[in-house]
Design an enzyme around this catalytic site. Structure first.
Site, PDB file in Angstrom:
ATOM      1  N   LYS A 110       0.821  -1.220   0.000  1.00 48.43           N
ATOM      2  CA  LYS A 110       0.000   0.000   0.000  1.00 48.43           C
ATOM      3  C   LYS A 110       0.847   1.259   0.000  1.00 48.43           C
ATOM      4  O   LYS A 110       0.482   2.254  -0.615  1.00 48.43           O
ATOM      5  CB  LYS A 110      -0.927   0.016   1.215  1.00 48.43           C
ATOM      6  CG  LYS A 110      -2.153  -0.854   1.030  1.00 48.43           C
ATOM      7  CD  LYS A 110      -3.132  -0.592   2.139  1.00 48.43           C
ATOM      8  CE  LYS A 110      -4.236  -1.611   2.147  1.00 48.43           C
ATOM      9  NZ  LYS A 110      -4.999  -1.578   3.392  1.00 48.43           N
ATOM     10  N   LYS A 190      -3.527 -11.642  -6.551  1.00 52.10           N
ATOM     11  CA  LYS A 190      -4.781 -11.835  -5.808  1.00 52.10           C
ATOM     12  C   LYS A 190      -5.919 -11.009  -6.427  1.00 52.10           C
ATOM     13  O   LYS A 190      -5.689  -9.886  -6.876  1.00 52.10           O
ATOM     14  CB  LYS A 190      -4.490 -11.390  -4.372  1.00 52.10           C
ATOM     15  CG  LYS A 190      -5.647 -11.255  -3.471  1.00 52.10           C
ATOM     16  CD  LYS A 190      -5.222 -10.662  -2.146  1.00 52.10           C
ATOM     17  CE  LYS A 190      -5.306  -9.168  -2.169  1.00 52.10           C
ATOM     18  NZ  LYS A 190      -5.452  -8.518  -0.874  1.00 52.10           N
ATOM     19  N   LYS A 193     -10.486  -5.719  -4.991  1.00 51.41           N
ATOM     20  CA  LYS A 193     -11.526  -4.778  -5.390  1.00 51.41           C
ATOM     21  C   LYS A 193     -10.968  -3.425  -5.794  1.00 51.41           C
ATOM     22  O   LYS A 193     -11.684  -2.606  -6.347  1.00 51.41           O
ATOM     23  CB  LYS A 193     -12.612  -4.662  -4.326  1.00 51.41           C
ATOM     24  CG  LYS A 193     -12.153  -4.445  -2.920  1.00 51.41           C
ATOM     25  CD  LYS A 193     -13.336  -4.616  -1.971  1.00 51.41           C
ATOM     26  CE  LYS A 193     -12.887  -4.441  -0.545  1.00 51.41           C
ATOM     27  NZ  LYS A 193     -13.869  -4.659   0.443  1.00 51.41           N
TER      28      LYS A 193
HETATM   29  P1  AMP Z   1     -10.904  -6.504   2.032  1.00 48.94           P
HETATM   30  O1  AMP Z   1     -11.493  -6.504   0.666  1.00 48.94           O
HETATM   31  O2  AMP Z   1      -9.433  -6.236   1.987  1.00 48.94           O
HETATM   32  O3  AMP Z   1     -11.641  -5.663   3.014  1.00 48.94           O
HETATM   33  O4  AMP Z   1     -11.012  -8.014   2.526  1.00 48.94           O
HETATM   34  C1  AMP Z   1     -12.122  -8.543   3.191  1.00 48.94           C
HETATM   35  C2  AMP Z   1     -11.980 -10.021   3.427  1.00 48.94           C
HETATM   36  O5  AMP Z   1     -11.922 -10.734   2.174  1.00 48.94           O
HETATM   37  C3  AMP Z   1     -10.696 -10.432   4.174  1.00 48.94           C
HETATM   38  O6  AMP Z   1     -10.999 -11.507   5.044  1.00 48.94           O
HETATM   39  C4  AMP Z   1      -9.770 -10.878   3.079  1.00 48.94           C
HETATM   40  O7  AMP Z   1      -8.797 -11.791   3.517  1.00 48.94           O
HETATM   41  C5  AMP Z   1     -10.742 -11.520   2.104  1.00 48.94           C
HETATM   42  N1  AMP Z   1     -10.229 -11.465   0.723  1.00 48.94           N
HETATM   43  C6  AMP Z   1      -9.927 -10.342   0.016  1.00 48.94           C
HETATM   44  N2  AMP Z   1      -9.483 -10.663  -1.218  1.00 48.94           N
HETATM   45  C7  AMP Z   1      -9.529 -12.028  -1.299  1.00 48.94           C
HETATM   46  C8  AMP Z   1      -9.213 -12.975  -2.338  1.00 48.94           C
HETATM   47  N3  AMP Z   1      -8.767 -12.586  -3.538  1.00 48.94           N
HETATM   48  N4  AMP Z   1      -9.389 -14.286  -2.070  1.00 48.94           N
HETATM   49  C9  AMP Z   1      -9.843 -14.706  -0.859  1.00 48.94           C
HETATM   50  N5  AMP Z   1     -10.161 -13.861   0.156  1.00 48.94           N
HETATM   51  C10 AMP Z   1     -10.007 -12.537  -0.060  1.00 48.94           C
END
Ligand code: AMP
Ligand code: TRP
Length: 325
Positions: A110, A190, A193
């Protein structure tokens, strides 16, 4: 068991968020005391639009409900409505060595991508506060959050050793399949979003969008449909997604697809996703018209979380020698 997890309100929730986090939450909510939080204070550490921010937070609460989180079973709330998260974060900062924050993978990523600020560095301390404030036992997340939960455990242990037994040391829970869904446009990265819309499938994409995005997904050389992460990252990712949503083992899918082409796999996967995501889309549309109902859920959730947080902070203030009035 006490469960805590959260998702940032910025960006669209995608099938990676679902398979890494929300899918676990749904399974856990029946038999455990669950808190599922929209972590708005985390989201403001990277660029965002204050004008539309509240709307995004509200939308994420709708996403939780549409995906199957039951407000009768779990506490759903906004992080910023329970002020104790910020207070505990400050206290935990004082027992967190800077070196540990600098070595976090997400901090490195980041701080390269955005203009650096202290919030990006302290992000995992706030996450530790979220978790420890409720004496959380299990934190269900995707693979990328493992390092942050490990840090929360270290912070809990360190605090306990300085000030006496105060916090439960939590455990991380990561699923075997779906903990790291990869990007459709670059399967070595990965699914995220914050990337281009074509690289992920949102939980609420229309059937046309799903078909288009899957048909454009990057595949590999050769013809064989085989799970081989190193040599066939694209096909392996599509097989994993297929496995998550069909609940079939990857070997079983490989067998079924033995004489089929990459295009057949993509067509079948698009149909499967369309079928499985349709109920989410319908429920979201319905809930979007019931804003007051959703606001009420968040308000009640915050009230319940606040009672727990206030009690814990009283104990913490006493332990560190601060006044309690
Ligand atoms: P965030 O979008 O960073 O707020 O992530 C929210 C949740 O989704 C967290 O538990 C992350 O570990 C999970 N997560 C985000 N991206 C992925 C991905 N590509 N595959 C699996 N889990 C994900
Ligand atoms: N940092 C997490 C993510 O980006 C979100 C989060 C904030 C979280 N606080 C948490 C997850 C507490 C689990 C527990 O995915």
């Amino acid at each position: 068991m006490r469960i805590f997890s959260g998702i940032q309100p910025t960006g669209n929730i995608h099938i990676g968020n679902y398979s890494g986090a929300i899918k676990q939450w749904i399974d856990l909510q029946d038999k455990n005391e669950c808190l599922f939080c929209v972590v708005d204070l985390h989201a403001i550490t990277t660029p965002y639009d204050p004008e539309t921010f509240q709307k995004m937070c509200m939308e994420k609460a709708i996403v939780y409900l549409a995906a199957g989180i039951d407000p009768e079973k779990a506490i759903i709330f906004l992080q910023s409505s329970v002020k104790e998260h910020s207070e505990l974060c400050w206290l935990l900062n004082t027992v967190t060595p800077l070196g540990e924050l600098y070595r976090m993978t997400q901090y490195k990523e980041k701080s390269q991508k955005h203009k650096e600020n202290a919030g990006i560095l302290n992000y995992p301390v706030l996450m530790a506060a979220d978790i420890l404030l409720y004496d959380t036992e299990v934190v269900p997340v995707g693979e990328d959050q493992k390092q942050h939960v490990e840090l929360a455990k270290d912070i809990a242990r360190r605090f306990n050793s300085y000030f006496g037994e105060t916090f439960t040391v939590p455990k991380v829970q990561i699923l075997k399949t779906g903990a790291r869904v990869m990007s459709l446009s670059d399967p070595t990265k990965k699914m995220s979003k914050s990337d281009d819309e074509d690289s992920y499938i949102s939980l609420f994409d229309s059937p046309e969008k799903i078909r288009k995005k899957i048909s454009r997904a990057v595949t590999d050389t050769g013809k064989e449909i085989k799970y081989d992460k190193k040599n066939k990252p694209g096909i392996s990712n599509l097989l994993s997604i297929y496995s998550i949503f069909s609940e079939k083992k990857i070997e079983e899918i490989e067998k079924e697809m033995k004489d089929k082409s990459y295009k057949d796999l993509k067509d079948d996967l698009a149909s499967l996703l369309t079928e499985k995501l349709e109920p989410f889309r319908r429920k979201k549309e319905e809930l979007s018209k019931r804003e007051i109902y959703v606001q009420e859920i968040l308000k009640k959730g915050a009230e319940r979380a606040r009672v727990m947080a206030e009690e814990k902070m009283e104990e913490v203030r006493k332990k560190v020698g601060l006044q309690n009035n």
